[in-house]
Design an enzyme around this catalytic site. Sequence first.
Site, PDB file in Angstrom:
ATOM      1  CB  CYS A   1       5.941   4.922   4.401  1.00 47.57           C
ATOM      2  SG  CYS A   1       6.913   6.409   4.108  1.00 47.57           S
TER       3      CYS A   1
ATOM      4  CB  CYS B   1      -0.913  -0.030   1.216  1.00 44.71           C
ATOM      5  SG  CYS B   1      -2.111   1.320   1.272  1.00 44.71           S
ATOM      6  CB  CYS B   2       3.805   2.280   2.083  1.00 45.08           C
ATOM      7  SG  CYS B   2       3.168   2.639   3.728  1.00 45.08           S
TER       8      CYS B   2
ATOM      9  CB  CYS C   1      -2.558   6.892   6.039  1.00 46.64           C
ATOM     10  SG  CYS C   1      -1.627   7.277   4.542  1.00 46.64           S
TER      11      CYS C   1
HETATM   12  S1  SF4 Z   1       0.437   4.563   5.770  1.00 48.42           S
HETATM   13 FE1  SF4 Z   1      -1.023   5.071   4.115  1.00 48.42          FE
HETATM   14  S2  SF4 Z   1      -0.020   4.324   2.294  1.00 48.42           S
HETATM   15 FE2  SF4 Z   1       0.970   3.275   4.027  1.00 48.42          FE
HETATM   16  S3  SF4 Z   1      -0.204   1.361   4.419  1.00 48.42           S
HETATM   17 FE3  SF4 Z   1      -1.157   2.938   5.659  1.00 48.42          FE
HETATM   18  S4  SF4 Z   1      -2.842   3.712   4.372  1.00 48.42           S
HETATM   19 FE4  SF4 Z   1      -1.403   2.679   3.024  1.00 48.42          FE
END
Ligand code: SF4
Length: 168
Positions: free
Chosen positions: A157, A48-49, A131
């Site tokens: 991240c 996701c990151c 996030c």
């Molecule tokens: S920090 Fe943001 S980009 Fe990273 S896993 Fe969590 S929701 Fe996804």
Amino acid sequence: MVFLDTQYHFAETRWYVERVCERYGLSLRIIEPLIPPDDLWRVDPDACCEMRKVEPLARALQGKEAWLTGLRRDEAASRAEAPIVSYDIGRGIVKVNPIAPWTREEVEAYTAERRLPEHPLKAKGYPSIGCWPCTDPVRDGDDPRAGRWAGSGKLECGLHGWSPAKAT
Ligand code: SF4
């Protein structure tokens, strides 16, 4: 100046970004991911990151010779060796962390002295804010980044890494 819109920021973060832009007259480049919102953060936060932060930053830095960040050494053990200037091998450009040696106390003193705007969640126990699905408040004395991906073992991240060829 770039803001990475992961599509999962707190409403307070969006409000804060608007206030900062107004105060300083900033023309902010807002970079969005190439994918729509999904639930990937629940099962694979690294992926996701990668899609919501790392890839968008790579697009933002295309054609650039250097980038600057607000990263500091005392934010977490994973950042304790952060140099002020380094060559970002992965991106092939120079990376500058101008306030890397600053302590949290120095940042707070500078903020008060200059009356800089503060993120509204800071007063609610969020010293480090990312996030919303991956950011919790921390207790007094905790590592400032303890609320990031809490309990998962994930510390960063993927935006930040530094080469041993640091200059400062
Ligand atoms: S920090 Fe943001 S980009 Fe990273 S896993 Fe969590 S929701 Fe996804």
